[in-house]
Design a protein around this motif. Structure first.
Motif, PDB file in Angstrom:
ATOM      1  N   MET A  98     -37.462 -27.586  19.178  1.00 40.07           N
ATOM      2  CA  MET A  98     -37.024 -26.664  17.990  1.00 40.07           C
ATOM      3  C   MET A  98     -35.509 -27.154  17.762  1.00 40.07           C
ATOM      4  N   ARG A 124     -33.925 -21.419  23.566  1.00 42.51           N
ATOM      5  CA  ARG A 124     -35.049 -20.949  23.202  1.00 42.51           C
ATOM      6  C   ARG A 124     -35.773 -19.936  24.114  1.00 42.51           C
ATOM      7  N   CYS A 149     -33.037 -24.074  10.553  1.00 38.47           N
ATOM      8  CA  CYS A 149     -33.948 -23.876  11.830  1.00 38.47           C
ATOM      9  C   CYS A 149     -35.017 -24.982  11.562  1.00 38.47           C
ATOM     10  N   ALA A 193     -40.057 -17.882  14.958  1.00 42.66           N
ATOM     11  CA  ALA A 193     -41.505 -18.933  14.353  1.00 42.66           C
ATOM     12  C   ALA A 193     -42.774 -18.108  14.315  1.00 42.66           C
ATOM     13  N   ALA A 210     -38.617 -27.199  13.434  1.00 44.67           N
ATOM     14  CA  ALA A 210     -39.623 -27.453  14.658  1.00 44.67           C
ATOM     15  C   ALA A 210     -40.373 -28.709  14.514  1.00 44.67           C
ATOM     16  N   LEU A 216     -40.783 -20.653   9.622  1.00 39.76           N
ATOM     17  CA  LEU A 216     -39.405 -20.482  10.346  1.00 39.76           C
ATOM     18  C   LEU A 216     -38.679 -19.583   9.622  1.00 39.76           C
TER      19      LEU A 216
END
Length: 120
Positions: free
Chosen positions: A34, A70, A94, A24, A96, A4
């Protein structure tokens, strides 16, 4: 593995806006959620916003000011921040996860962070 990379941080005056971006790469198909965390100096890291499947969640302190979105097709997640306040100053990360991102839960992957500084 998922990588990321954040961008879009910077210095802004109180009341201003910024948009953070995160792209990503890697085994993207495994990602269901995310989100964005932040950590201010001397404070614990906190969840700011998350997208779990199609559901968005926000910290109370940013509701109505921040919007997470997103772009699944192109592996991006964004955080639009409006009406910024000095207390929003932090490093924004960030994140995920293969399942979901919730407050107090673990996260599979982290970016390196981008600094947001709001001057009053």
């Amino acid at each position: 593995q998922v990588r990321l990379v954040e961008s879009g941080g910077g210095l802004v005056q109180a009341g201003g806006s910024l948009r953070l971006s995160c792209v990503a790469s890697g085994i993207i198909g495994s990602i269901n959620a995310m989100g964005w965390y932040r950590q201010a100096p001397g404070k614990q890291r906190e969840l700011v916003a998350a997208i779990n499947g199609g559901t968005t969640n926000y910290a109370e302190s940013v509701k109505g000011r921040f919007t997470i979105s997103r772009d699944i097709a192109n592996n991006w997640v964004y955080l639009r921040m409006n009406n910024l306040k000095s207390e929003d100053t932090a490093v924004y990360y960030c994140t995920a996860d293969r399942v979901r991102i919730t407050r107090g839960g673990g996260v599979d992957y982290w970016g390196r962070g981008t600094q947001v500084t709001v001057s009053s």
